[in-house]
Write an enzyme that holds these catalytic residues in place. Sequence first.
Site, PDB file in Angstrom:
ATOM      1  N   HIS A  51     -18.784 -18.045 -22.640  1.00 20.95           N
ATOM      2  CA  HIS A  51     -18.166 -18.728 -21.457  1.00 20.95           C
ATOM      3  C   HIS A  51     -19.519 -19.163 -20.741  1.00 20.95           C
ATOM      4  CE1 HIS A  51     -14.332 -16.229 -21.175  1.00 20.95           C
ATOM      5  NE2 HIS A  51     -14.713 -15.589 -22.046  1.00 20.95           N
ATOM      6  N   GLU A  91     -19.075 -20.926 -18.179  1.00 22.94           N
ATOM      7  CA  GLU A  91     -18.584 -20.988 -16.668  1.00 22.94           C
ATOM      8  C   GLU A  91     -19.266 -19.740 -15.992  1.00 22.94           C
ATOM      9  OE1 GLU A  91     -16.714 -20.118 -19.199  1.00 22.94           O
ATOM     10  OE2 GLU A  91     -15.342 -18.665 -18.425  1.00 22.94           O
ATOM     11  N   GLY A 100      -9.733 -15.766 -21.636  1.00 24.18           N
ATOM     12  CA  GLY A 100      -8.746 -14.747 -21.041  1.00 24.18           C
ATOM     13  C   GLY A 100      -8.190 -14.022 -22.234  1.00 24.18           C
ATOM     14  N   GLU A 101      -6.914 -13.812 -22.225  1.00 26.03           N
ATOM     15  CA  GLU A 101      -6.232 -13.172 -23.626  1.00 26.03           C
ATOM     16  C   GLU A 101      -5.252 -14.041 -24.131  1.00 26.03           C
ATOM     17  OE1 GLU A 101      -7.326 -10.002 -24.437  1.00 26.03           O
ATOM     18  OE2 GLU A 101      -6.154 -10.433 -26.006  1.00 26.03           O
ATOM     19  N   CYS A 122     -13.443 -19.591 -25.601  1.00 25.62           N
ATOM     20  CA  CYS A 122     -12.906 -18.132 -26.120  1.00 25.62           C
ATOM     21  C   CYS A 122     -11.411 -18.179 -26.513  1.00 25.62           C
ATOM     22  CB  CYS A 122     -13.503 -17.363 -25.166  1.00 25.62           C
ATOM     23  SG  CYS A 122     -13.686 -15.438 -25.919  1.00 25.62           S
ATOM     24  N   ILE A 182     -17.569 -12.382 -24.529  1.00 24.43           N
ATOM     25  CA  ILE A 182     -16.707 -11.352 -23.956  1.00 24.43           C
ATOM     26  C   ILE A 182     -15.539 -11.184 -25.139  1.00 24.43           C
ATOM     27  CG2 ILE A 182     -15.267 -10.345 -22.243  1.00 24.43           C
ATOM     28  CD1 ILE A 182     -16.838 -12.442 -20.162  1.00 24.43           C
ATOM     29  N   ARG A 183     -15.687 -10.336 -25.675  1.00 30.53           N
ATOM     30  CA  ARG A 183     -14.516  -9.962 -26.923  1.00 30.53           C
ATOM     31  C   ARG A 183     -14.486 -11.284 -27.515  1.00 30.53           C
ATOM     32  NH1 ARG A 183      -9.467  -8.360 -24.894  1.00 30.53           N
ATOM     33  NH2 ARG A 183      -9.067  -7.510 -27.159  1.00 30.53           N
TER      34      ARG A 183
HETATM   35  N1  GLN Z   1     -10.341 -11.349 -27.206  1.00 35.24           N
HETATM   36  C1  GLN Z   1      -9.662 -12.625 -26.690  1.00 35.24           C
HETATM   37  C2  GLN Z   1      -8.571 -12.764 -27.229  1.00 35.24           C
HETATM   38  O1  GLN Z   1      -8.404 -12.645 -28.480  1.00 35.24           O
HETATM   39  C3  GLN Z   1     -10.629 -13.597 -26.326  1.00 35.24           C
HETATM   40  C4  GLN Z   1     -11.288 -13.080 -25.090  1.00 35.24           C
HETATM   41  C5  GLN Z   1     -11.931 -14.089 -24.066  1.00 35.24           C
HETATM   42  O2  GLN Z   1     -11.398 -15.264 -24.014  1.00 35.24           O
HETATM   43  N2  GLN Z   1     -13.062 -14.035 -23.608  1.00 35.24           N
HETATM   44  O3  GLN Z   1      -7.544 -13.633 -26.882  1.00 35.24           O
END
Ligand code: GLN
Length: 181
Positions: free
Chosen positions: A165, A167, A45-46, A76, A129-130
């Site tokens: 990820h 999942e 997530g973030e 992540c 993802i990022r």
């Molecule tokens: N870019 C997000 C962060 O820095 C992580 C991205 C993700 O969990 N897919 O928290």
Amino acid sequence: MIGILALQGCVEPHAIHLRALGAEIRYVRTRDDLENLHGLILPGGESTTMLKLLHQFGLWEALPPLAEKIPFWGICAGAILMARTVENPQQPSLNILDIAVKRNAYGRQLESFQGAVEVDGNEEAAVFIRAPKFLRWGPEVQVAGFIGEEAVFLKSGRHMVTAFHPELTESGWCHRRFLAL
Ligand code: GLN
């Protein structure tokens, strides 16, 4: 009973994988939800948002002592939260795993990609993802998966972290590994 931290991010697909493997799950939002778990997933997530919410929901202080007892898997953003140090930019973390991570290390959202991770001689599909990169890790940490030269799956004692990820792909290979822990 496996807990999935459910404050923000990619939560539901973990429940689907774990249930398919026969595990019981609980979404974790309060301290009471941490009772009697056998493992905890910190989803992607973030991480900056999750940092704030972990404090707001009173979970921040409860997690490091719990990590002394049960396996944690950080995906992540979850891996960023579990790290000892975080760069790009620096931010607080739980210091559960002796790793240094760099956030958003592959670039912006447009540089997100699907690739094949090499794990024990097998190729497993994985979504980045990022994603962060694992920059450094301590002697107790083992590299369990690569993409090219990059270590993207690390394990230490009862814990594991993935920069990707699993999942979001069909195979339950990574959830099976976590249940084995
Ligand atoms: N870019 C997000 C962060 O820095 C992580 C991205 C993700 O969990 N897919 O928290």
